[in-house]
Design a protein around this motif. Structure first.
Motif, PDB file in Angstrom:
ATOM      1  N   ASP A   1       0.835  -1.211   0.000  1.00  0.00           N
ATOM      2  CA  ASP A   1       0.000   0.000   0.000  1.00  0.00           C
ATOM      3  C   ASP A   1       0.868   1.258   0.000  1.00  0.00           C
ATOM      4  OD1 ASP A   1      -2.371  -1.502   0.108  1.00  0.00           O
ATOM      5  OD2 ASP A   1      -2.349  -1.522   2.308  1.00  0.00           O
ATOM      6  N   LEU A   2       1.924   1.240   0.801  1.00  0.00           N
ATOM      7  CA  LEU A   2       2.829   2.395   0.843  1.00  0.00           C
ATOM      8  C   LEU A   2       3.521   2.587  -0.506  1.00  0.00           C
ATOM      9  CD1 LEU A   2       4.452   1.865   4.362  1.00  0.00           C
ATOM     10  CD2 LEU A   2       2.720   3.556   3.724  1.00  0.00           C
ATOM     11  N   ALA A   3       3.977   1.489  -1.101  1.00  0.00           N
ATOM     12  CA  ALA A   3       4.637   1.578  -2.409  1.00  0.00           C
ATOM     13  C   ALA A   3       3.667   2.100  -3.463  1.00  0.00           C
ATOM     14  CB  ALA A   3       5.187   0.218  -2.815  1.00  0.00           C
ATOM     15  N   GLU A   4       2.426   1.669  -3.405  1.00  0.00           N
ATOM     16  CA  GLU A   4       1.418   2.128  -4.368  1.00  0.00           C
ATOM     17  C   GLU A   4       1.136   3.623  -4.175  1.00  0.00           C
ATOM     18  OE1 GLU A   4      -0.884   1.638  -7.677  1.00  0.00           O
ATOM     19  OE2 GLU A   4       0.458   0.159  -6.773  1.00  0.00           O
ATOM     20  N   ALA A   5       1.140   4.081  -2.924  1.00  0.00           N
ATOM     21  CA  ALA A   5       0.934   5.509  -2.655  1.00  0.00           C
ATOM     22  C   ALA A   5       2.089   6.331  -3.217  1.00  0.00           C
ATOM     23  CB  ALA A   5       0.789   5.749  -1.151  1.00  0.00           C
ATOM     24  N   VAL A   6       3.311   5.844  -3.042  1.00  0.00           N
ATOM     25  CA  VAL A   6       4.479   6.544  -3.605  1.00  0.00           C
ATOM     26  C   VAL A   6       4.371   6.564  -5.128  1.00  0.00           C
ATOM     27  CG1 VAL A   6       6.988   6.458  -3.909  1.00  0.00           C
ATOM     28  CG2 VAL A   6       5.992   6.052  -1.649  1.00  0.00           C
ATOM     29  N   TYR A   7       4.006   5.437  -5.706  1.00  0.00           N
ATOM     30  CA  TYR A   7       3.844   5.345  -7.163  1.00  0.00           C
ATOM     31  C   TYR A   7       2.811   6.361  -7.655  1.00  0.00           C
ATOM     32  CZ  TYR A   7       2.016   3.546 -11.577  1.00  0.00           C
ATOM     33  OH  TYR A   7       1.571   3.433 -12.871  1.00  0.00           O
ATOM     34  N   GLY A   8       1.682   6.446  -6.970  1.00  0.00           N
ATOM     35  CA  GLY A   8       0.612   7.344  -7.394  1.00  0.00           C
ATOM     36  C   GLY A   8       0.923   8.819  -7.217  1.00  0.00           C
ATOM     37  N   ARG A   9       1.673   9.146  -6.180  1.00  0.00           N
ATOM     38  CA  ARG A   9       1.931  10.558  -5.880  1.00  0.00           C
ATOM     39  C   ARG A   9       3.226  11.085  -6.469  1.00  0.00           C
ATOM     40  NH1 ARG A   9      -0.947  13.211  -1.484  1.00  0.00           N
ATOM     41  NH2 ARG A   9      -2.644  11.841  -0.907  1.00  0.00           N
ATOM     42  N   VAL A  10       4.253  10.258  -6.509  1.00  0.00           N
ATOM     43  CA  VAL A  10       5.566  10.731  -6.953  1.00  0.00           C
ATOM     44  C   VAL A  10       5.785  10.460  -8.433  1.00  0.00           C
ATOM     45  CG1 VAL A  10       8.062  10.532  -6.563  1.00  0.00           C
ATOM     46  CG2 VAL A  10       6.488  10.438  -4.628  1.00  0.00           C
ATOM     47  N   GLY A  11       5.200   9.377  -8.915  1.00  0.00           N
ATOM     48  CA  GLY A  11       5.341   9.074 -10.325  1.00  0.00           C
ATOM     49  C   GLY A  11       6.513   8.182 -10.660  1.00  0.00           C
ATOM     50  N   LEU A  12       7.158   7.614  -9.655  1.00  0.00           N
ATOM     51  CA  LEU A  12       8.209   6.637  -9.926  1.00  0.00           C
ATOM     52  C   LEU A  12       7.565   5.350 -10.432  1.00  0.00           C
ATOM     53  CD1 LEU A  12      10.368   7.012  -6.682  1.00  0.00           C
ATOM     54  CD2 LEU A  12      10.901   7.899  -8.946  1.00  0.00           C
ATOM     55  N   SER A  13       8.367   4.481 -11.003  1.00  0.00           N
ATOM     56  CA  SER A  13       7.825   3.184 -11.413  1.00  0.00           C
ATOM     57  C   SER A  13       7.407   2.418 -10.165  1.00  0.00           C
ATOM     58  CB  SER A  13       8.877   2.385 -12.182  1.00  0.00           C
ATOM     59  OG  SER A  13       9.906   1.967 -11.304  1.00  0.00           O
ATOM     60  N   ARG A  14       6.579   1.400 -10.351  1.00  0.00           N
ATOM     61  CA  ARG A  14       6.147   0.595  -9.200  1.00  0.00           C
ATOM     62  C   ARG A  14       7.347  -0.069  -8.520  1.00  0.00           C
ATOM     63  NH1 ARG A  14       1.064   0.154 -11.939  1.00  0.00           N
ATOM     64  NH2 ARG A  14      -0.600   0.538 -10.428  1.00  0.00           N
ATOM     65  N   ALA A  15       8.298  -0.552  -9.301  1.00  0.00           N
ATOM     66  CA  ALA A  15       9.486  -1.201  -8.736  1.00  0.00           C
ATOM     67  C   ALA A  15      10.321  -0.194  -7.946  1.00  0.00           C
ATOM     68  CB  ALA A  15      10.323  -1.835  -9.836  1.00  0.00           C
ATOM     69  N   ASP A  16      10.526   0.999  -8.492  1.00  0.00           N
ATOM     70  CA  ASP A  16      11.294   2.026  -7.790  1.00  0.00           C
ATOM     71  C   ASP A  16      10.564   2.492  -6.527  1.00  0.00           C
ATOM     72  OD1 ASP A  16      13.320   1.916  -9.643  1.00  0.00           O
ATOM     73  OD2 ASP A  16      12.666   3.705 -10.751  1.00  0.00           O
ATOM     74  N   SER A  17       9.248   2.584  -6.614  1.00  0.00           N
ATOM     75  CA  SER A  17       8.455   2.979  -5.448  1.00  0.00           C
ATOM     76  C   SER A  17       8.583   1.945  -4.339  1.00  0.00           C
ATOM     77  CB  SER A  17       6.980   3.147  -5.829  1.00  0.00           C
ATOM     78  OG  SER A  17       6.832   4.183  -6.768  1.00  0.00           O
ATOM     79  N   ALA A  18       8.490   0.670  -4.688  1.00  0.00           N
ATOM     80  CA  ALA A  18       8.631  -0.399  -3.699  1.00  0.00           C
ATOM     81  C   ALA A  18      10.025  -0.382  -3.087  1.00  0.00           C
ATOM     82  CB  ALA A  18       8.341  -1.753  -4.337  1.00  0.00           C
ATOM     83  N   GLU A  19      11.047  -0.157  -3.923  1.00  0.00           N
ATOM     84  CA  GLU A  19      12.417  -0.102  -3.424  1.00  0.00           C
ATOM     85  C   GLU A  19      12.606   1.085  -2.478  1.00  0.00           C
ATOM     86  OE1 GLU A  19      17.028   0.177  -5.011  1.00  0.00           O
ATOM     87  OE2 GLU A  19      15.420  -0.109  -6.461  1.00  0.00           O
ATOM     88  N   MET A  20      12.006   2.223  -2.804  1.00  0.00           N
ATOM     89  CA  MET A  20      12.114   3.405  -1.951  1.00  0.00           C
ATOM     90  C   MET A  20      11.498   3.129  -0.581  1.00  0.00           C
ATOM     91  SD  MET A  20      10.666   7.254  -2.455  1.00  0.00           S
ATOM     92  CE  MET A  20      11.865   7.733  -3.681  1.00  0.00           C
TER      93      MET A  20
END
Length: 101
Positions: A7-26
């Protein structure tokens, strides 16, 4: 609803615009850094959110609820979270923003 790493990775993906993989890694990197700092005994303070810290609990006498026999509980370290005043206010006023939706 329980918020997960996904859920946190998906929120980063939706708000920041990084790829899903980069969001999960962040998310993983941030959580790992927080975990490592707490394990080292450092206080992790997140402005407007709260503080995570390790506290030492002393030895005490506990009681087995089934038998009533007293048993010593050894000293140990515990992690505690203290919410900031801003977070307390958000919770009490019902204005905590659901950033995952």
């Amino acid at each position: 609803h329980t918020v997960t790493r996904a859920d946190l990775a998906e929120a980063v993906y939706g708000r920041v615009g990084l790829s899903r993989a980069d969001s999960a890694e962040m998310v993983e990197v941030v959580l790992a850094e927080i975990s490592e700092a707490i394990a080292r005994g450092e206080v992790v303070k997140l402005s407007s959110f709260g503080s995570f810290m390790v506290r030492m609990k002393g030895e005490r006498v506990g009681r087995n609820p089934k038998t009533g026999i007293e048993v010593p509980i050894t000293p140990r370290k515990v992690m505690v979270f203290k919410p900031s005043n801003i977070m307390k206010q958000r919770i009490n006023e019902g204005t905590a923003v659901d950033v995952l939706k």
